[in-house]
Design an enzyme around this catalytic site. Structure first.
Site, short mmCIF file in Angstrom:
data_model
loop_
_atom_site.label_atom_id
_atom_site.label_comp_id
_atom_site.label_asym_id
_atom_site.label_seq_id
_atom_site.Cartn_x
_atom_site.Cartn_y
_atom_site.Cartn_z
N HIS A 1 -7.13 -0.54 7.66
CA HIS A 1 -6.74 0.69 6.96
C HIS A 1 -7.90 1.21 6.11
CE1 HIS A 1 -5.97 -2.52 4.03
NE2 HIS A 1 -6.12 -1.61 3.08
N ASP B 1 -8.12 3.07 2.42
CA ASP B 1 -7.20 3.08 1.28
C ASP B 1 -6.56 4.45 1.03
OD1 ASP B 1 -7.40 0.40 0.60
OD2 ASP B 1 -9.10 0.72 -0.76
N HIS C 1 -10.96 -1.42 6.36
CA HIS C 1 -11.10 -2.84 6.05
C HIS C 1 -9.82 -3.59 6.37
CE1 HIS C 1 -9.67 -0.88 2.34
NE2 HIS C 1 -9.06 -2.03 2.05
N ARG D 1 -8.68 -4.27 -7.86
CA ARG D 1 -9.31 -3.11 -7.23
C ARG D 1 -9.24 -1.90 -8.13
NH1 ARG D 1 -6.31 -0.65 -2.23
NH2 ARG D 1 -5.48 0.79 -3.79
#
Length: 303
Positions: free
Chosen positions: A95, A97, A251, A267
């Protein structure tokens, strides 16, 4: 200025950055060198950042851009950063983000907090290399297409996973507000001018096509992204920080550690522009208002 050294990890993606101590006190020249390395290598890694706290990670992020709120819907997993925590599920899918909103983040900064004793690495893929590898007829086809992205299911808690109480609660929060956005399949990077495939697991269907043809085209282009030569894999150690260009990568957090093991990273994402296709047409909102999550950044676009 820090003595910054860039160690290239692959032909298309990935570099290790040496000689930099991350934090909010980095000088402007070093910050620009980090930004240039990110644009060139798509994902960059820093080791030995044991001093870094959540506040320090946030202060460093502010040097590179404007941090978003941690997530459009998940508000229980952090105030400044989003906890990527295996106790809440595992994001074992490819995906980019937060593509289910219109204002796709431009970059993410991920810091290792708790790691399993084995496994738990992350792989990134260059969506720029994927586009560049397409034959010209497929490039033209991809450039003409748009895709609908949604958060209608939690990519880190698929039907195949055990439905634990914490996972179910996280999934419910993730889906608490429905978002759907139509993006171009090929985005023009606003700073480098490169073209990149904008797909990944939040992409649900290709606009204007019936289900079977939509799935076939998605698979055709998505398989280009995940070719091994377009990827780099990072085996985490404590003190590691990864930064990736969210407009040029996908990623995948690899779920190869047992349930008793715990993996947690924090994150912080940086506000980005609304994607624009080769035809100059921007992404459009179908459902959901993401203004509370992020102010859509406006930058002079690359020629």
């Amino acid at each position: 200025m820090s003595v910054l050294r860039v160690v290239k990890l692959g032909a298309h993606i990935g570099a290790r950055i040496e000689g930099v101590r991350l934090g909010g006190d980095l000088d402007a020249e070093t910050v620009e060198a980090v930004r240039a390395a990110l644009h060139e290598h798509k994902v960059i890694f820093f080791q030995g950042q044991h001093h870094l706290t959540e506040d320090g990670q946030y202060a460093f992020a502010e040097l590179l851009g404007t941090p978003t709120n941690p997530h459009p819907t998940v508000t229980s997993a952090g105030v400044k950063s989003l906890a990527i925590d295996s106790h809440q599920g595992r994001s074992n899918s490819w995906h980019t983000d937060v593509t289910f909103v219109d204002r796709v983040p431009k970059a993410s900064i991920l810091r290792a907090v708790t790691l399993p004793s084995y496994g738990g690495s992350t792989t990134w893929a260059s969506t720029v290399a994927a586009y560049n590898s397409l034959p010209d007829p497929l490039k033209r086809l991809a450039e003409s297409l748009r895709a609908r992205h949604t958060n209608q299911y939690d990519y880190s808690a698929t039907a195949e996973d055990r439905v634990a109480r914490d996972t179910a609660a996280y999934r419910g929060e993730f889906e608490s507000t429905y978002y759907e956005t139509e993006h171009p399949v090929v985005e023009v990077h606003p700073e480098t001018g490169e073209r990149a495939l904008l797909l990944g697991n939040f992409a649900q269907r290709i606009v204007g096509l019936p289900g079977s043809e939509s799935r076939a085209l998605f698979r055709l282009f998505q398989d280009r992204v995940t070719r091994l030569e377009h990827t780099t894999r990072w085996n985490w150690s404590l003190g590691d920080v990864a930064i990736w260009d969210n407009r040029a990568t996908q990623h995948y957090a690899i779920d190869d550690y047992d349930g008793a093991e715990h993996r947690k990273l924090t994150r912080i994402t940086l506000a980005g522009e609304i994607p624009v296709g080769v035809d100059g047409v921007p992404s459009t909102v179908i459902s959901g208002d993401a203004t509370h999550y992020s102010a859509a950044e406006s930058l002079p676009r690359a020629a």
